[in-house]
Design a protein around this motif. Structure first.
Motif, PDB file in Angstrom:
ATOM      1  N   SER A  43       0.833  -1.206   0.000  1.00 51.34           N
ATOM      2  CA  SER A  43       0.000   0.000   0.000  1.00 51.34           C
ATOM      3  C   SER A  43       0.866   1.254   0.000  1.00 51.34           C
ATOM      4  CB  SER A  43      -0.933   0.010   1.215  1.00 51.34           C
ATOM      5  OG  SER A  43      -1.859  -1.034   1.143  1.00 51.34           O
ATOM      6  N   VAL A  44       1.910   1.243   0.805  1.00 49.08           N
ATOM      7  CA  VAL A  44       2.821   2.390   0.862  1.00 49.08           C
ATOM      8  C   VAL A  44       3.518   2.575  -0.484  1.00 49.08           C
ATOM      9  CG1 VAL A  44       4.961   3.239   1.925  1.00 49.08           C
ATOM     10  CG2 VAL A  44       3.134   2.291   3.344  1.00 49.08           C
ATOM     11  N   ARG A  45       3.976   1.487  -1.057  1.00 52.06           N
ATOM     12  CA  ARG A  45       4.635   1.575  -2.371  1.00 52.06           C
ATOM     13  C   ARG A  45       3.687   2.124  -3.435  1.00 52.06           C
ATOM     14  NH1 ARG A  45       7.942  -4.120  -2.713  1.00 52.06           N
ATOM     15  NH2 ARG A  45       9.450  -3.614  -1.099  1.00 52.06           N
ATOM     16  N   LEU A  46       2.452   1.680  -3.410  1.00 56.06           N
ATOM     17  CA  LEU A  46       1.473   2.177  -4.375  1.00 56.06           C
ATOM     18  C   LEU A  46       1.183   3.663  -4.161  1.00 56.06           C
ATOM     19  CD1 LEU A  46      -1.091  -0.754  -4.494  1.00 56.06           C
ATOM     20  CD2 LEU A  46       0.307   0.065  -6.392  1.00 56.06           C
ATOM     21  N   TRP A  47       0.948   4.021  -2.912  1.00 56.47           N
ATOM     22  CA  TRP A  47       0.541   5.393  -2.603  1.00 56.47           C
ATOM     23  C   TRP A  47       1.626   6.410  -2.942  1.00 56.47           C
ATOM     24  CZ3 TRP A  47      -4.048   7.380  -1.628  1.00 56.47           C
ATOM     25  CH2 TRP A  47      -4.107   8.686  -1.185  1.00 56.47           C
ATOM     26  N   TRP A  48       2.887   6.080  -2.654  1.00 49.91           N
ATOM     27  CA  TRP A  48       3.977   7.033  -2.821  1.00 49.91           C
ATOM     28  C   TRP A  48       4.795   6.814  -4.089  1.00 49.91           C
ATOM     29  CZ3 TRP A  48       3.393  11.168  -0.166  1.00 49.91           C
ATOM     30  CH2 TRP A  48       2.749  11.112   1.061  1.00 49.91           C
ATOM     31  N   HIS A  49       4.294   6.070  -5.037  1.00 49.03           N
ATOM     32  CA  HIS A  49       5.034   5.857  -6.285  1.00 49.03           C
ATOM     33  C   HIS A  49       5.208   7.197  -7.008  1.00 49.03           C
ATOM     34  CE1 HIS A  49       6.147   4.333 -10.232  1.00 49.03           C
ATOM     35  NE2 HIS A  49       6.421   3.189  -9.633  1.00 49.03           N
ATOM     36  N   PRO A  50       6.385   7.461  -7.550  1.00 45.93           N
ATOM     37  CA  PRO A  50       6.645   8.747  -8.222  1.00 45.93           C
ATOM     38  C   PRO A  50       5.739   9.025  -9.426  1.00 45.93           C
ATOM     39  CG  PRO A  50       8.687   7.499  -7.932  1.00 45.93           C
ATOM     40  CD  PRO A  50       7.571   6.620  -7.481  1.00 45.93           C
ATOM     41  N   TYR A  51       5.174   7.989  -9.991  1.00 42.98           N
ATOM     42  CA  TYR A  51       4.301   8.178 -11.162  1.00 42.98           C
ATOM     43  C   TYR A  51       3.152   9.130 -10.872  1.00 42.98           C
ATOM     44  CZ  TYR A  51       0.823   7.143 -14.711  1.00 42.98           C
ATOM     45  OH  TYR A  51      -0.114   7.253 -15.704  1.00 42.98           O
ATOM     46  N   TRP A  52       2.625   9.109  -9.657  1.00 47.50           N
ATOM     47  CA  TRP A  52       1.446   9.917  -9.338  1.00 47.50           C
ATOM     48  C   TRP A  52       1.724  11.412  -9.423  1.00 47.50           C
ATOM     49  CZ3 TRP A  52      -1.813   6.577 -10.352  1.00 47.50           C
ATOM     50  CH2 TRP A  52      -1.770   5.282  -9.847  1.00 47.50           C
ATOM     51  N   GLU A  53       2.982  11.812  -9.350  1.00 49.17           N
ATOM     52  CA  GLU A  53       3.334  13.232  -9.462  1.00 49.17           C
ATOM     53  C   GLU A  53       3.344  13.710 -10.912  1.00 49.17           C
ATOM     54  OE1 GLU A  53       7.012  13.840  -7.438  1.00 49.17           O
ATOM     55  OE2 GLU A  53       6.276  12.936  -5.588  1.00 49.17           O
ATOM     56  N   THR A  54       3.222  12.802 -11.855  1.00 51.89           N
ATOM     57  CA  THR A  54       3.347  13.169 -13.270  1.00 51.89           C
ATOM     58  C   THR A  54       2.021  13.281 -13.991  1.00 51.89           C
ATOM     59  OG1 THR A  54       3.529  10.876 -14.042  1.00 51.89           O
ATOM     60  CG2 THR A  54       5.571  11.972 -13.340  1.00 51.89           C
ATOM     61  N   ILE A  55       0.915  13.026 -13.312  1.00 53.88           N
ATOM     62  CA  ILE A  55      -0.385  13.024 -13.988  1.00 53.88           C
ATOM     63  C   ILE A  55      -1.340  14.007 -13.326  1.00 53.88           C
ATOM     64  CG2 ILE A  55      -0.170  10.666 -14.834  1.00 53.88           C
ATOM     65  CD1 ILE A  55      -1.971   9.839 -12.506  1.00 53.88           C
ATOM     66  N   PRO A  56      -2.304  14.513 -14.102  1.00 52.65           N
ATOM     67  CA  PRO A  56      -3.227  15.509 -13.552  1.00 52.65           C
ATOM     68  C   PRO A  56      -4.354  14.922 -12.699  1.00 52.65           C
ATOM     69  CG  PRO A  56      -3.627  15.214 -15.889  1.00 52.65           C
ATOM     70  CD  PRO A  56      -2.425  14.388 -15.543  1.00 52.65           C
ATOM     71  N   SER A  57      -4.842  13.739 -13.031  1.00 53.72           N
ATOM     72  CA  SER A  57      -5.982  13.168 -12.322  1.00 53.72           C
ATOM     73  C   SER A  57      -5.573  11.872 -11.626  1.00 53.72           C
ATOM     74  CB  SER A  57      -7.128  12.897 -13.298  1.00 53.72           C
ATOM     75  OG  SER A  57      -8.215  12.307 -12.615  1.00 53.72           O
ATOM     76  N   VAL A  58      -5.091  12.004 -10.410  1.00 52.88           N
ATOM     77  CA  VAL A  58      -4.572  10.858  -9.677  1.00 52.88           C
ATOM     78  C   VAL A  58      -5.686   9.878  -9.323  1.00 52.88           C
ATOM     79  CG1 VAL A  58      -3.394  10.133  -7.568  1.00 52.88           C
ATOM     80  CG2 VAL A  58      -2.613  12.153  -8.808  1.00 52.88           C
ATOM     81  N   GLN A  59      -6.816  10.372  -8.877  1.00 53.40           N
ATOM     82  CA  GLN A  59      -7.922   9.485  -8.480  1.00 53.40           C
ATOM     83  C   GLN A  59      -8.368   8.600  -9.644  1.00 53.40           C
ATOM     84  OE1 GLN A  59      -7.566   9.349  -5.372  1.00 53.40           O
ATOM     85  NE2 GLN A  59      -9.667   9.673  -4.752  1.00 53.40           N
ATOM     86  N   ALA A  60      -8.554   9.191 -10.795  1.00 47.59           N
ATOM     87  CA  ALA A  60      -8.976   8.416 -11.966  1.00 47.59           C
ATOM     88  C   ALA A  60      -7.906   7.404 -12.362  1.00 47.59           C
ATOM     89  CB  ALA A  60      -9.281   9.345 -13.134  1.00 47.59           C
ATOM     90  N   ALA A  61      -6.649   7.805 -12.285  1.00 43.42           N
ATOM     91  CA  ALA A  61      -5.563   6.900 -12.658  1.00 43.42           C
ATOM     92  C   ALA A  61      -5.448   5.737 -11.666  1.00 43.42           C
ATOM     93  CB  ALA A  61      -4.244   7.670 -12.724  1.00 43.42           C
ATOM     94  N   ARG A  62      -5.640   6.001 -10.384  1.00 48.76           N
ATOM     95  CA  ARG A  62      -5.586   4.921  -9.393  1.00 48.76           C
ATOM     96  C   ARG A  62      -6.690   3.899  -9.658  1.00 48.76           C
ATOM     97  NH1 ARG A  62      -2.111   6.040  -5.067  1.00 48.76           N
ATOM     98  NH2 ARG A  62      -1.671   8.239  -4.764  1.00 48.76           N
ATOM     99  N   SER A  63      -7.866   4.397  -9.990  1.00 50.77           N
ATOM    100  CA  SER A  63      -8.981   3.509 -10.303  1.00 50.77           C
ATOM    101  C   SER A  63      -8.676   2.677 -11.556  1.00 50.77           C
ATOM    102  CB  SER A  63     -10.250   4.329 -10.508  1.00 50.77           C
ATOM    103  OG  SER A  63     -11.313   3.506 -10.859  1.00 50.77           O
ATOM    104  N   GLU A  64      -8.139   3.326 -12.565  1.00 50.07           N
ATOM    105  CA  GLU A  64      -7.783   2.618 -13.800  1.00 50.07           C
ATOM    106  C   GLU A  64      -6.712   1.565 -13.539  1.00 50.07           C
ATOM    107  OE1 GLU A  64      -7.928   1.471 -17.703  1.00 50.07           O
ATOM    108  OE2 GLU A  64      -9.280   2.851 -16.673  1.00 50.07           O
ATOM    109  N   LEU A  65      -5.752   1.887 -12.691  1.00 50.99           N
ATOM    110  CA  LEU A  65      -4.702   0.929 -12.347  1.00 50.99           C
ATOM    111  C   LEU A  65      -5.295  -0.304 -11.666  1.00 50.99           C
ATOM    112  CD1 LEU A  65      -1.707   0.113 -12.067  1.00 50.99           C
ATOM    113  CD2 LEU A  65      -1.698   1.395  -9.895  1.00 50.99           C
ATOM    114  N   ARG A  66      -6.227  -0.094 -10.742  1.00 48.74           N
ATOM    115  CA  ARG A  66      -6.865  -1.237 -10.068  1.00 48.74           C
ATOM    116  C   ARG A  66      -7.601  -2.120 -11.071  1.00 48.74           C
ATOM    117  NH1 ARG A  66      -7.651   2.781  -6.121  1.00 48.74           N
ATOM    118  NH2 ARG A  66      -9.729   3.255  -6.893  1.00 48.74           N
TER     119      ARG A  66
END
Length: 78
Positions: A43-66
């Motif tokens: 969970s920590v690795r997922l939450w703090w992955h550097p990829y999330w800093e590069t995209i505008p819509s983190v919530q949508a991307a997290r859902s798509e990743l799941r």
């Protein structure tokens, strides 16, 4: 969002999280403490992955990743 946008290690981590969660929710799981620790680590690795800093819509991307990781898991199981 295109599935190829996700780094491979992020998809693998999400798939490992899914597998760990599934093992923990199985009837009478073995080694629940170890599974919980692994779930927390992933969970920590997922939450703090550097990829999330590069995209505008983190919530949508997290859902798509799941969804992507679940689909990959279903394909491997078949």
């Amino acid at each position: 969002m295109d599935a190829t946008d996700f780094p491979h290690d992020l998809v693998q981590t999400q798939a490992a999280w899914n597998a760990t969660y599934d093992a923990l929710t199985a009837p009478r799981p073995q080694n629940t403490a170890a599974l919980r620790r692994r779930l927390l680590l992933l969970s920590v690795r997922l939450w703090w992955h550097p990829y999330w800093e590069t995209i505008p819509s983190v919530q949508a991307a997290r859902s798509e990743l799941r969804h992507l990781a679940r689909a990959h898991g279903a394909v491997r199981a078949a």
